[in-house]
Design a protein around this motif. Sequence first.
Motif, mmCIF file in Angstrom:
data_model
loop_
_atom_site.group_PDB
_atom_site.id
_atom_site.type_symbol
_atom_site.label_atom_id
_atom_site.label_comp_id
_atom_site.label_asym_id
_atom_site.label_seq_id
_atom_site.Cartn_x
_atom_site.Cartn_y
_atom_site.Cartn_z
ATOM 1 N N SER A 54 64.912 47.530 68.355
ATOM 2 C CA SER A 54 63.899 47.957 69.338
ATOM 3 C C SER A 54 63.735 49.471 69.428
ATOM 4 O O SER A 54 62.621 49.970 69.545
ATOM 5 C CB SER A 54 64.245 47.399 70.723
ATOM 6 O OG SER A 54 64.048 46.005 70.725
ATOM 7 N N LYS A 81 68.886 36.443 71.240
ATOM 8 C CA LYS A 81 70.273 36.312 71.717
ATOM 9 C C LYS A 81 70.448 36.537 73.215
ATOM 10 O O LYS A 81 71.397 36.052 73.800
ATOM 11 C CB LYS A 81 71.180 37.259 70.949
ATOM 12 C CG LYS A 81 70.920 38.727 71.218
ATOM 13 C CD LYS A 81 71.782 39.610 70.313
ATOM 14 C CE LYS A 81 71.621 41.064 70.676
ATOM 15 N NZ LYS A 81 72.163 41.969 69.651
ATOM 16 N N GLY A 89 64.896 42.601 69.584
ATOM 17 C CA GLY A 89 65.312 41.806 70.744
ATOM 18 C C GLY A 89 64.656 42.317 72.004
ATOM 19 O O GLY A 89 63.597 41.836 72.428
ATOM 20 N N SER A 90 65.269 43.323 72.625
ATOM 21 C CA SER A 90 64.861 43.750 73.976
ATOM 22 C C SER A 90 63.376 44.099 74.107
ATOM 23 O O SER A 90 62.740 43.652 75.054
ATOM 24 C CB SER A 90 65.751 44.899 74.444
ATOM 25 O OG SER A 90 65.870 45.882 73.446
ATOM 26 N N ARG A 148 64.415 43.717 63.209
ATOM 27 C CA ARG A 148 65.037 42.737 64.116
ATOM 28 C C ARG A 148 64.877 43.219 65.551
ATOM 29 O O ARG A 148 65.552 44.144 65.975
ATOM 30 C CB ARG A 148 66.524 42.592 63.770
ATOM 31 C CG ARG A 148 66.813 42.388 62.259
ATOM 32 C CD ARG A 148 68.317 42.318 61.994
ATOM 33 N NE ARG A 148 69.030 43.451 62.535
ATOM 34 C CZ ARG A 148 69.326 44.575 61.869
ATOM 35 N NH1 ARG A 148 69.009 44.708 60.600
ATOM 36 N NH2 ARG A 148 69.971 45.559 62.474
HETATM 37 C C1 PLP Z 1 70.956 42.436 69.190
HETATM 38 C C2 PLP Z 1 70.658 42.757 67.787
HETATM 39 C C3 PLP Z 1 69.381 43.199 67.427
HETATM 40 C C4 PLP Z 1 68.247 43.435 68.414
HETATM 41 O O1 PLP Z 1 68.550 44.515 69.253
HETATM 42 P P1 PLP Z 1 67.455 45.184 70.226
HETATM 43 O O2 PLP Z 1 67.904 46.584 70.347
HETATM 44 O O3 PLP Z 1 67.519 44.418 71.494
HETATM 45 O O4 PLP Z 1 66.130 45.074 69.565
HETATM 46 C C5 PLP Z 1 69.151 43.446 66.081
HETATM 47 N N1 PLP Z 1 70.117 43.278 65.153
HETATM 48 C C6 PLP Z 1 71.348 42.855 65.466
HETATM 49 C C7 PLP Z 1 72.356 42.687 64.389
HETATM 50 C C8 PLP Z 1 71.670 42.588 66.796
HETATM 51 O O5 PLP Z 1 72.906 42.178 67.108
#
Ligand code: PLP
Length: 224
Positions: free
Chosen positions: A201, A36, A218-219, A216
């Motif tokens: 993360s 995202k 992301g960062s 899940r």
């Molecule tokens: C953004 C997001 C993540 C990932 O977050 P990070 O802390 O960057 O790993 C996971 N789950 C959901 C629902 C998110 O919105």
Amino acid sequence: MMDVAENLEQIKFNIGQACEKSNRNPDEITLIGVTKYVTIERTEETINAGIKNLGENRLEGFLEKFNHFGNKVNWHFIGTLQTRKVKDVIHNIDALHSLDRISLAKEVDKRAESNVDCFVQVNVSGEESKHGLEPDKVIPFIEEVAKYEKINIVGLMTMAPHIEDKNHLRNVFGKLADLKDTIQQKKLPHAPCEYLSMGMSNDYEIAIEEGATHIRLGSHLVGS
Ligand SMILES: *Cc1c(COP(=O)(O)O)cnc(C)c1O
């Protein structure tokens, strides 16, 4: 920014350690790369690093990435989904991680052409800013959703609060795991409820120790 491949190597090591601590097999864990925050180029790098599951939390981001990569990877919709946007995503995702209300279940059932795997989102920590059902509303919700035949409840999802307190995080994830077990034991035909989508993360190792099957990231994996 570090290469996704380098990040992935470190994360795989950490997953391995968390699994070892909790007597689990790393093969049980599905790693979802959350794209995202990042560009098409960085998403391509993520796919090339070997990530087969990607997550997006907004319709626009999902469509941008899906239109580019299509079914090269499996797509997970992880954010709040407005009812009127269901028709734009539901045919192209592997799983919806944010089922949190009857009106959404009804619309998914109406629009989908085949069964849709859904995680029920639970607000375990009770923070007002978080979406999801309160824990004691989850079982009645799942029972009510039985009438929407295309909804297949594969598991529960939560977002933990942004805190460092490991005991508190462990408690949040443990509560979701207990609730999942209770529902699974009911053996409802429309709700096998065998999965736990939890861990981001900052907290995925604890989530794995508490039973996460879908993390899940992301960062720390893809970048922010
Ligand atoms: C953004 C997001 C993540 C990932 O977050 P990070 O802390 O960057 O790993 C996971 N789950 C959901 C629902 C998110 O919105």
